[in-house]
Design a protein around this motif. Structure first.
Motif, PDB file in Angstrom:
ATOM      1  N   LEU A 152       0.817  -1.276  -0.115  1.00  0.00           N
ATOM      2  CA  LEU A 152       0.235  -0.045  -0.014  1.00  0.00           C
ATOM      3  C   LEU A 152       0.950   1.410  -0.116  1.00  0.00           C
ATOM      4  O   LEU A 152       0.459   2.459  -0.120  1.00  0.00           O
ATOM      5  N   ASP A 153       2.081   1.075   0.514  1.00  0.00           N
ATOM      6  CA  ASP A 153       3.001   2.371   0.330  1.00  0.00           C
ATOM      7  C   ASP A 153       2.879   3.311  -0.919  1.00  0.00           C
ATOM      8  O   ASP A 153       2.779   4.194  -1.007  1.00  0.00           O
ATOM      9  N   GLY A 154       2.913   2.547  -1.799  1.00  0.00           N
ATOM     10  CA  GLY A 154       2.946   3.125  -3.316  1.00  0.00           C
ATOM     11  C   GLY A 154       1.752   3.846  -3.567  1.00  0.00           C
ATOM     12  O   GLY A 154       1.861   4.769  -4.263  1.00  0.00           O
ATOM     13  N   PHE A 155       0.668   3.425  -2.961  1.00  0.00           N
ATOM     14  CA  PHE A 155      -0.700   4.271  -3.141  1.00  0.00           C
ATOM     15  C   PHE A 155      -0.889   5.146  -2.566  1.00  0.00           C
ATOM     16  O   PHE A 155      -1.550   6.159  -2.660  1.00  0.00           O
ATOM     17  N   ARG A 156       0.000   5.477  -1.246  1.00  0.00           N
ATOM     18  CA  ARG A 156      -0.249   6.480  -0.226  1.00  0.00           C
ATOM     19  C   ARG A 156       0.143   8.005  -0.883  1.00  0.00           C
ATOM     20  O   ARG A 156      -0.607   8.711  -0.498  1.00  0.00           O
ATOM     21  N   GLU A 157       1.129   7.863  -1.528  1.00  0.00           N
ATOM     22  CA  GLU A 157       1.400   8.976  -2.460  1.00  0.00           C
ATOM     23  C   GLU A 157       0.227   9.435  -3.729  1.00  0.00           C
ATOM     24  O   GLU A 157       0.056  10.729  -3.681  1.00  0.00           O
ATOM     25  N   ILE A 158      -0.444   8.511  -4.314  1.00  0.00           N
ATOM     26  CA  ILE A 158      -1.324   8.706  -5.158  1.00  0.00           C
ATOM     27  C   ILE A 158      -2.673   9.281  -4.406  1.00  0.00           C
ATOM     28  O   ILE A 158      -3.263  10.309  -5.137  1.00  0.00           O
ATOM     29  N   ARG A 159      -2.687   8.911  -3.054  1.00  0.00           N
ATOM     30  CA  ARG A 159      -4.073   9.470  -2.571  1.00  0.00           C
ATOM     31  C   ARG A 159      -3.935  10.956  -2.602  1.00  0.00           C
ATOM     32  O   ARG A 159      -4.939  11.518  -2.285  1.00  0.00           O
ATOM     33  N   LYS A 160      -2.823  11.635  -2.566  1.00  0.00           N
ATOM     34  CA  LYS A 160      -2.631  13.150  -2.316  1.00  0.00           C
ATOM     35  C   LYS A 160      -3.202  13.577  -3.854  1.00  0.00           C
ATOM     36  O   LYS A 160      -3.228  14.827  -3.935  1.00  0.00           O
ATOM     37  N   THR A 161      -3.157  12.909  -4.829  1.00  0.00           N
ATOM     38  CA  THR A 161      -3.593  13.562  -6.241  1.00  0.00           C
ATOM     39  C   THR A 161      -5.163  13.618  -6.263  1.00  0.00           C
ATOM     40  O   THR A 161      -5.853  12.612  -5.967  1.00  0.00           O
ATOM     41  N   ALA A 162      -5.369  14.822  -6.622  1.00  0.00           N
ATOM     42  CA  ALA A 162      -6.965  15.096  -6.498  1.00  0.00           C
ATOM     43  C   ALA A 162      -7.693  14.399  -7.842  1.00  0.00           C
ATOM     44  O   ALA A 162      -6.954  14.503  -8.881  1.00  0.00           O
ATOM     45  N   THR A 163      -8.625  14.084  -7.673  1.00  0.00           N
ATOM     46  CA  THR A 163      -9.509  13.470  -8.944  1.00  0.00           C
ATOM     47  C   THR A 163      -9.973  14.389  -9.944  1.00  0.00           C
ATOM     48  O   THR A 163     -10.502  15.479  -9.203  1.00  0.00           O
ATOM     49  N   PRO A 164      -9.719  14.373 -11.077  1.00  0.00           N
ATOM     50  CA  PRO A 164     -10.293  15.523 -11.943  1.00  0.00           C
ATOM     51  C   PRO A 164     -11.858  15.676 -11.709  1.00  0.00           C
ATOM     52  O   PRO A 164     -12.324  14.900 -11.443  1.00  0.00           O
ATOM     53  N   ARG A 165     -12.220  16.945 -11.727  1.00  0.00           N
ATOM     54  CA  ARG A 165     -13.594  17.256 -11.575  1.00  0.00           C
ATOM     55  C   ARG A 165     -14.739  16.629 -12.389  1.00  0.00           C
ATOM     56  O   ARG A 165     -15.615  15.934 -11.899  1.00  0.00           O
ATOM     57  N   LYS A 166     -14.132  16.452 -13.753  1.00  0.00           N
ATOM     58  CA  LYS A 166     -15.027  15.659 -14.597  1.00  0.00           C
ATOM     59  C   LYS A 166     -14.758  14.153 -14.586  1.00  0.00           C
ATOM     60  O   LYS A 166     -15.251  13.414 -15.615  1.00  0.00           O
ATOM     61  N   GLY A 167     -13.771  13.696 -13.768  1.00  0.00           N
ATOM     62  CA  GLY A 167     -13.357  12.293 -13.747  1.00  0.00           C
ATOM     63  C   GLY A 167     -12.351  12.027 -14.843  1.00  0.00           C
ATOM     64  O   GLY A 167     -11.780  12.670 -15.503  1.00  0.00           O
ATOM     65  N   TRP A 168     -11.672  10.881 -14.422  1.00  0.00           N
ATOM     66  CA  TRP A 168     -10.361  10.420 -15.036  1.00  0.00           C
ATOM     67  C   TRP A 168     -10.823  10.141 -16.516  1.00  0.00           C
ATOM     68  O   TRP A 168      -9.624  10.193 -17.294  1.00  0.00           O
ATOM     69  N   ILE A 169     -11.763   9.335 -16.769  1.00  0.00           N
ATOM     70  CA  ILE A 169     -12.054   9.038 -18.111  1.00  0.00           C
ATOM     71  C   ILE A 169     -12.024  10.058 -18.980  1.00  0.00           C
ATOM     72  O   ILE A 169     -11.386  10.105 -20.008  1.00  0.00           O
ATOM     73  N   ARG A 170     -12.897  11.023 -18.764  1.00  0.00           N
ATOM     74  CA  ARG A 170     -12.961  12.006 -19.617  1.00  0.00           C
ATOM     75  C   ARG A 170     -11.555  12.888 -19.719  1.00  0.00           C
ATOM     76  O   ARG A 170     -11.351  13.459 -20.825  1.00  0.00           O
TER      77      ARG A 170
END
Length: 152
Positions: free
Chosen positions: A16-34
């Motif tokens: 899970l250590d690798g994911f802890r940094e990703i957690r700080k990344t904000a999800t784009p308002r319109k979502g990742w797919i778009r």
């Protein structure tokens, strides 16, 4: 068994250590797919063709992602259509080891507080040093052999 569970907790924490940094990344308002689709200069119709659904269905899919109602299977399908993969994880706010340690301390404190309360009603108080020794012993016991109701 204790060492097997400790190993499992340590391995999960490392994974899970690798994911802890990703957690700080904000999800784009319109979502990742778009966001990714538009960055790739791919139209909704083109993505739809890649995953065998219509352009209106892509718009609905992107809305459901932004709303948080999309399913994991749909996210996985969209990720493949965008040339990627879905990576899914539940990332605790601290390490699993720390969560267990805190909960064991909490459980030990609650047990000792009940005992201390009963003893004080019977006018049998225990010196603070003895109370702390009992606490440390109970923490060690609960660490070695956590009860099933640890999280109750």
């Amino acid at each position: 068994m204790k060492s097997l569970n400790e190993l499992r907790v340590r391995q999960l924490d490392e994974a899970l250590d690798g994911f802890r940094e990703i957690r700080k990344t904000a999800t784009p308002r319109k979502g990742w797919i778009r966001e990714i689709r538009e960055a790739l200069r791919m139209t909704a119709a083109q993505l739809g063709k890649r995953i065998a659904i219509s352009q209106p269905a892509i718009s609905q899919l992107e809305e459901s992602e932004a709303d948080g109602t999309i399913t994991l299977n749909t996210l996985r399908k969209a990720a493949r259509g965008l040339g990627g993969e879905l990576i899914y994880a539940i990332v605790p706010s601290t390490t699993l080891d720390e969560m267990l340690r805190v909960q064991i301390h909490r459980a030990a404190r609650e047990r000792l507080d009940r005992t201390t309360h009963t003893m004080s009603l019977e006018d049998q108080t225990v010196p603070i040093t003895e109370s702390e020794r009992q606490f440390e012993e109970l923490v060690a016991e609960l660490t070695d052999n956590p009860p099933r109701n640890l999280w109750n």
